[in-house]
Write a protein that holds these residues in place. Structure first.
Motif, PDB file in Angstrom:
ATOM      1  N   GLU A 180       0.818  -1.177  -0.009  1.00  0.00           N
ATOM      2  CA  GLU A 180      -0.083  -0.050   0.030  1.00  0.00           C
ATOM      3  C   GLU A 180       0.815   1.126   0.137  1.00  0.00           C
ATOM      4  O   GLU A 180       0.680   2.091  -0.589  1.00  0.00           O
ATOM      5  CB  GLU A 180      -1.100   0.042   1.132  1.00  0.00           C
ATOM      6  CG  GLU A 180      -1.841   1.344   1.214  1.00  0.00           C
ATOM      7  CD  GLU A 180      -2.531   1.595   0.243  1.00  0.00           C
ATOM      8  OE1 GLU A 180      -2.674   2.743  -0.012  1.00  0.00           O
ATOM      9  OE2 GLU A 180      -3.019   0.760  -0.541  1.00  0.00           O
ATOM     10  N   ARG A 208       2.371   1.532  -3.349  1.00  0.00           N
ATOM     11  CA  ARG A 208       1.370   1.926  -4.351  1.00  0.00           C
ATOM     12  C   ARG A 208       1.009   3.584  -4.330  1.00  0.00           C
ATOM     13  O   ARG A 208       0.810   4.432  -5.054  1.00  0.00           O
ATOM     14  CB  ARG A 208      -0.108   1.214  -4.214  1.00  0.00           C
ATOM     15  CG  ARG A 208      -1.188   1.677  -4.935  1.00  0.00           C
ATOM     16  CD  ARG A 208      -2.634   1.243  -4.556  1.00  0.00           C
ATOM     17  NE  ARG A 208      -2.961   1.976  -3.549  1.00  0.00           N
ATOM     18  CZ  ARG A 208      -3.459   3.328  -3.506  1.00  0.00           C
ATOM     19  NH1 ARG A 208      -3.138   4.023  -4.723  1.00  0.00           N
ATOM     20  NH2 ARG A 208      -3.549   4.068  -2.396  1.00  0.00           N
ATOM     21  N   ALA A 209       0.877   3.980  -3.170  1.00  0.00           N
ATOM     22  CA  ALA A 209       0.753   5.344  -3.063  1.00  0.00           C
ATOM     23  C   ALA A 209       1.918   6.436  -3.380  1.00  0.00           C
ATOM     24  O   ALA A 209       1.449   7.507  -3.800  1.00  0.00           O
ATOM     25  CB  ALA A 209       0.445   5.725  -1.272  1.00  0.00           C
ATOM     26  N   PHE A 213       3.967   5.253  -5.771  1.00  0.00           N
ATOM     27  CA  PHE A 213       4.061   5.333  -7.346  1.00  0.00           C
ATOM     28  C   PHE A 213       2.811   6.409  -7.831  1.00  0.00           C
ATOM     29  O   PHE A 213       3.106   6.963  -8.792  1.00  0.00           O
ATOM     30  CB  PHE A 213       3.852   3.926  -7.916  1.00  0.00           C
ATOM     31  CG  PHE A 213       5.094   3.241  -7.372  1.00  0.00           C
ATOM     32  CD1 PHE A 213       6.420   3.640  -7.683  1.00  0.00           C
ATOM     33  CD2 PHE A 213       4.863   1.727  -7.267  1.00  0.00           C
ATOM     34  CE1 PHE A 213       7.515   3.006  -7.364  1.00  0.00           C
ATOM     35  CE2 PHE A 213       5.871   1.053  -7.057  1.00  0.00           C
ATOM     36  CZ  PHE A 213       7.311   1.626  -6.915  1.00  0.00           C
ATOM     37  N   SER A 214       1.728   6.249  -7.099  1.00  0.00           N
ATOM     38  CA  SER A 214       0.667   6.934  -7.531  1.00  0.00           C
ATOM     39  C   SER A 214       1.150   8.564  -7.434  1.00  0.00           C
ATOM     40  O   SER A 214       0.629   9.334  -8.526  1.00  0.00           O
ATOM     41  CB  SER A 214      -0.642   6.919  -6.809  1.00  0.00           C
ATOM     42  OG  SER A 214      -1.153   5.758  -7.118  1.00  0.00           O
ATOM     43  N   GLU A 215       1.733   9.063  -6.439  1.00  0.00           N
ATOM     44  CA  GLU A 215       2.106  10.182  -6.345  1.00  0.00           C
ATOM     45  C   GLU A 215       3.015  10.692  -7.515  1.00  0.00           C
ATOM     46  O   GLU A 215       3.107  11.572  -8.139  1.00  0.00           O
ATOM     47  CB  GLU A 215       2.944  10.461  -4.833  1.00  0.00           C
ATOM     48  CG  GLU A 215       3.219  11.984  -4.412  1.00  0.00           C
ATOM     49  CD  GLU A 215       3.839  12.061  -3.275  1.00  0.00           C
ATOM     50  OE1 GLU A 215       4.508  12.900  -3.079  1.00  0.00           O
ATOM     51  OE2 GLU A 215       3.398  11.266  -2.257  1.00  0.00           O
ATOM     52  N   LEU A 253       3.509   9.310 -10.416  1.00  0.00           N
ATOM     53  CA  LEU A 253       2.849   9.384 -11.769  1.00  0.00           C
ATOM     54  C   LEU A 253       2.082  10.865 -11.649  1.00  0.00           C
ATOM     55  O   LEU A 253       2.103  11.180 -12.863  1.00  0.00           O
ATOM     56  CB  LEU A 253       2.300   7.943 -11.681  1.00  0.00           C
ATOM     57  CG  LEU A 253       2.784   6.954 -12.057  1.00  0.00           C
ATOM     58  CD1 LEU A 253       1.890   5.521 -12.028  1.00  0.00           C
ATOM     59  CD2 LEU A 253       3.636   7.003 -13.292  1.00  0.00           C
ATOM     60  N   ALA A 254       1.314  11.216 -10.745  1.00  0.00           N
ATOM     61  CA  ALA A 254       0.742  12.225 -10.838  1.00  0.00           C
ATOM     62  C   ALA A 254       1.590  13.585 -10.851  1.00  0.00           C
ATOM     63  O   ALA A 254       1.046  14.366 -11.975  1.00  0.00           O
ATOM     64  CB  ALA A 254      -0.267  12.553  -9.380  1.00  0.00           C
TER      65      ALA A 254
END
Length: 78
Positions: A57, A60-61, A63-65, A67-68
């Motif tokens: 988790e 995931r958080a 990588f999301s940050e 990518l954003a």
């Protein structure tokens, strides 16, 4: 690590190099070792913080940050 130790009460921090500070930490450690809930609390902390689920988790958080941020900021040529 200090935040984990304080939040979960799973260890003792030595606040400085002075003999009185080291002595206070040893006293606190002796007291902590008398706590019958310590082993269960250590396990709960380890599962909550270091488990595979918690780790995936966190990644995931992250990588999301990333990518954003990369979508928001155009890449300029070098």
């Amino acid at each position: 690590m200090a935040a984990i130790i304080r939040e979960w009460r799973v260890g003792v921090l030595v606040e400085g190099p002075e003999p009185a500070q080291i002595s206070a930490a040893l006293d606190a450690l002796d007291e902590l070792n008398q706590d019958p809930e310590l082993p269960a609390r250590c396990r709960r902390a380890a599962e909550a913080i270091f488990s595979l689920d918690a780790g995936t988790e966190a990644y995931r958080a992250l990588f999301s940050e990333v990518l954003a941020e990369s979508r928001a900021a155009p890449i300029s040529p070098a």
